[in-house]
Design an enzyme around this catalytic site. Structure first.
Site, PDB file in Angstrom:
ATOM      1  N   ASP A  39      -6.668  26.245 -38.537  1.00 34.46           N
ATOM      2  CA  ASP A  39      -6.949  25.917 -39.933  1.00 34.46           C
ATOM      3  C   ASP A  39      -7.344  24.456 -40.143  1.00 34.46           C
ATOM      4  OD1 ASP A  39      -6.381  28.488 -40.792  1.00 34.46           O
ATOM      5  OD2 ASP A  39      -4.251  28.066 -41.008  1.00 34.46           O
ATOM      6  N   HIS A 243     -19.287   5.911 -19.519  1.00 38.08           N
ATOM      7  CA  HIS A 243     -18.775   6.553 -20.722  1.00 38.08           C
ATOM      8  C   HIS A 243     -17.319   6.976 -20.528  1.00 38.08           C
ATOM      9  CE1 HIS A 243     -23.132   7.623 -22.117  1.00 38.08           C
ATOM     10  NE2 HIS A 243     -22.804   6.379 -22.364  1.00 38.08           N
ATOM     11  N   ASP A 260     -16.000  -1.093 -25.258  1.00 38.17           N
ATOM     12  CA  ASP A 260     -17.227  -0.712 -25.966  1.00 38.17           C
ATOM     13  C   ASP A 260     -16.771   0.103 -27.169  1.00 38.17           C
ATOM     14  OD1 ASP A 260     -19.642   0.295 -26.881  1.00 38.17           O
ATOM     15  OD2 ASP A 260     -20.422   0.734 -24.893  1.00 38.17           O
ATOM     16  N   ASP A 271     -22.285  -1.539 -32.860  1.00 38.18           N
ATOM     17  CA  ASP A 271     -22.115  -1.200 -31.440  1.00 38.18           C
ATOM     18  C   ASP A 271     -21.886  -2.501 -30.669  1.00 38.18           C
ATOM     19  OD1 ASP A 271     -22.073   0.091 -29.018  1.00 38.18           O
ATOM     20  OD2 ASP A 271     -24.118   0.859 -29.111  1.00 38.18           O
ATOM     21  N   HIS A 350     -28.425   1.731 -16.258  1.00 38.98           N
ATOM     22  CA  HIS A 350     -28.832   2.141 -17.610  1.00 38.98           C
ATOM     23  C   HIS A 350     -29.825   1.136 -18.175  1.00 38.98           C
ATOM     24  CE1 HIS A 350     -26.285  -0.955 -19.588  1.00 38.98           C
ATOM     25  NE2 HIS A 350     -25.350  -0.641 -18.707  1.00 38.98           N
ATOM     26  N   HIS A 354     -31.079   0.370 -27.098  1.00 36.00           N
ATOM     27  CA  HIS A 354     -31.408   1.598 -27.812  1.00 36.00           C
ATOM     28  C   HIS A 354     -31.473   1.257 -29.291  1.00 36.00           C
ATOM     29  CE1 HIS A 354     -27.204   2.034 -29.196  1.00 36.00           C
ATOM     30  NE2 HIS A 354     -26.818   1.803 -27.956  1.00 36.00           N
ATOM     31  N   HIS A 361     -27.005   5.980 -31.459  1.00 40.17           N
ATOM     32  CA  HIS A 361     -28.276   6.084 -30.739  1.00 40.17           C
ATOM     33  C   HIS A 361     -29.272   6.621 -31.762  1.00 40.17           C
ATOM     34  CE1 HIS A 361     -26.783   6.108 -26.288  1.00 40.17           C
ATOM     35  NE2 HIS A 361     -26.248   5.145 -27.005  1.00 40.17           N
ATOM     36  N   GLU A 392     -27.671  -4.870 -24.277  1.00 41.82           N
ATOM     37  CA  GLU A 392     -26.431  -4.584 -23.549  1.00 41.82           C
ATOM     38  C   GLU A 392     -26.621  -4.491 -22.034  1.00 41.82           C
ATOM     39  OE1 GLU A 392     -24.970  -0.491 -24.089  1.00 41.82           O
ATOM     40  OE2 GLU A 392     -26.496  -0.248 -25.634  1.00 41.82           O
ATOM     41  N   TYR A 396     -22.046  -3.231 -12.529  1.00 42.51           N
ATOM     42  CA  TYR A 396     -20.935  -2.341 -12.214  1.00 42.51           C
ATOM     43  C   TYR A 396     -20.842  -2.233 -10.694  1.00 42.51           C
ATOM     44  CZ  TYR A 396     -22.399  -1.337 -16.945  1.00 42.51           C
ATOM     45  OH  TYR A 396     -22.802  -1.480 -18.259  1.00 42.51           O
ATOM     46  N   ARG A 413     -20.050  -5.445 -19.074  1.00 40.72           N
ATOM     47  CA  ARG A 413     -21.148  -5.208 -20.003  1.00 40.72           C
ATOM     48  C   ARG A 413     -20.929  -6.103 -21.219  1.00 40.72           C
ATOM     49  NH1 ARG A 413     -20.930  -0.189 -20.015  1.00 40.72           N
ATOM     50  NH2 ARG A 413     -19.881   0.409 -21.957  1.00 40.72           N
ATOM     51  N   GLU A 415     -22.587  -6.568 -25.064  1.00 39.56           N
ATOM     52  CA  GLU A 415     -23.505  -5.882 -25.984  1.00 39.56           C
ATOM     53  C   GLU A 415     -23.400  -6.453 -27.381  1.00 39.56           C
ATOM     54  OE1 GLU A 415     -24.434  -1.308 -27.516  1.00 39.56           O
ATOM     55  OE2 GLU A 415     -22.484  -1.812 -26.632  1.00 39.56           O
TER      56      GLU A 415
END
Length: 445
Positions: A39, A243, A260, A271, A350, A354, A361, A392, A396, A413, A415
């Site tokens: 529910d 991610h 992030d 972001d 990457h 973006h 995105h 960004e 790694y 990273r 960004e």
């Protein structure tokens, strides 16, 4: 300009483009409510295209626009007033108040949509809809068209063409107006404050989810309605998972923490990513790679200006990253050789940017629409004032026998969100430190 006037002006822009294409009927649905379990529904979030045109936040709604050579009209279909349901679920505008408050020409109950759509589509040259976006909606459209075609014997014609309304709206949404820029600027400020809070709170022995809680608290405390996406709070080797979502590990002395995370405010996303030492002090190896990433971001930001292509910031960042990888023994050979072979992708897999807007995105093609060629043969989109993109870059380094031990399990990273302006770009997320010395000073304080 009032907010509702802004949405009405957007509908007029859509009508003008539809008119250029011969006119017709546009149909834009909001998102459905989605059940989480039994529910309980997921927190409701409207469809971005629908909200962009209407400002209306309730579920079970659709916008219909009829446009011909001389005029246009906007019609909202929404839930009716229902006192009993409002006791359980909250207040509803109802069609009449929604029409008045949001500036539509007409409004009807959502339950009347299937009944009224065949007449609205009759003798119109084209239907503008989200082609292939939702099977159930496609089936509904086919049902409406079939009802129109059934009247062919009495001289009523169905639309002969279907045009993707999202493609038109993508181009509109790609360049932000002053109202959108102001909301995104505030979203960036809120997210920056959350990152500052997280840096100040972080100590060895804490868990990633404790730091995530600090972020979420600051988002909501400052008025943001949602996180813009699932927060990534990744300590040590977890930062090498792009991610990462678990946010459950314990933070250890000597490791870096990559966060992030950002908020959504009034329908617009921010972001931010920052990487900092759990202990408050970078090791020599951590500082070396961190400064490479920071220099790469600076090079990309310098190329984020009107007249640059969307790919220019990425190319600038990659060249700096590759030189740093070579300087610190992660790669061998020349910069040009690594760029040509793609060997750098072991440590940077990457892209640098973006689009950013109502979706984290965001919509909009990255290559020039309508340009000659197909796929990668088309030129990259040229940046124009009002576009917003992330910057960004990252490095790694997972543990491996062929790599210096001091660099093992380092993920970095950095960004920020950049609004393209007449003279370059405005960083919307500059309220959180990113120079290594500034981060260490903040954490000491």
């Amino acid at each position: 300009m009032q907010v509702n006037d802004i949405h009405a002006a957007r509908r007029e822009r859509l009508a003008a483009r539809m008119r250029e294409l011969g006119g017709g009927v546009a149909v834009v649905f909001t998102a459905p409510e989605v059940m989480r379990n039994r529910d309980s529904d997921y927190p409701y979030r409207w469809d971005s295209y629908f909200y962009y045109l209407t400002g209306f936040q309730e579920p079970e709604a659709a916008l219909v626009m009829r446009v011909d050579a001389h005029a246009s009209e906007s019609i909202l279909f929404c839930r009716e007033k229902n006192v009993e349901r409002e006791i359980w679920d909250g207040w509803r505008h109802g069609p009449e108040l929604a029409r008045e408050r949001f500036g539509f020409d007409h409004a009807h109950p959502f339950t009347a949509l299937d009944e009224k759509m065949p007449a609205l589509l009759a003798d119109r040259p084209a239907v503008f809809c989200a082609l292939g976006a939702d099977g159930a909606l496609d089936a509904r459209l086919r049902q409406w068209l079939a009802a129109v075609r059934a009247q062919a014997r009495v001289g009523i014609a169905a639309p002969a063409a279907a045009i993707d309304v999202h493609a038109i709206l993508d181009e509109m949404r790609l360049v932000k107006d002053a109202h959108e820029a102001a909301v995104m600027r505030r979203a960036g400020e809120i997210s920056a404050a959350a990152h500052v809070r997280a840096m100040r709170a972080t100590r060895p022995g804490m868990h990633e989810h404790e730091i995530e809680a600090e972020l979420l608290y600051e988002f909501r405390r400052r008025g943001a309605q949602f996180p813009a996406y699932g927060s990534i709070v990744a300590g040590g080797r977890n930062a090498c998972v792009l991610h990462y979502r678990e946010n459950s590990s314990q933070l250890r002395d000597g490791e870096l923490l990559l966060i992030d995370a950002a908020c959504e405010l009034d329908g617009y996303a921010s972001d931010i990513t920052r990487t900092f030492p759990v202990s408050g002090h970078f090791s020599a190896e951590q500082r070396a790679l961190y400064d490479v990433v920071l220099a790469a971001q600076a090079a990309a930001i310098e190329r984020t200006r009107p007249g640059s292509s969307f790919n220019d910031p990425h190319e600038a960042a990659v060249r700096v990253l590759v030189q740093g990888m070579i300087d610190h023994g992660l790669l061998a050979g020349s910069v040009d050789g690594a760029l040509e072979s793609g060997s750098f992708r072991r440590f940077y897999m990457h892209r640098t940017s973006h689009w950013l807007g109502m979706d984290v995105h965001d919509c909009g093609e990255y290559r020039e629409p309508g340009a000659s060629g197909a796929g990668d043969a088309r030129p990259w989109r040229v940046l124009r004032p009002g576009m917003v993109l992330t910057i960004e870059p990252g490095i790694y380094v997972q543990a491996a026998d062929d790599l210096p031990a001091g660099f093992h399990n380092i993920g970095i990273r950095i960004e920020d969100d950049a609004l393209v302006t007449e003279g370059g770009c405005e960083i919307l997320t500059g309220g959180v430190p990113k120079a290594a010395g500034e981060i260490e000073a903040l954490m000491r304080g």
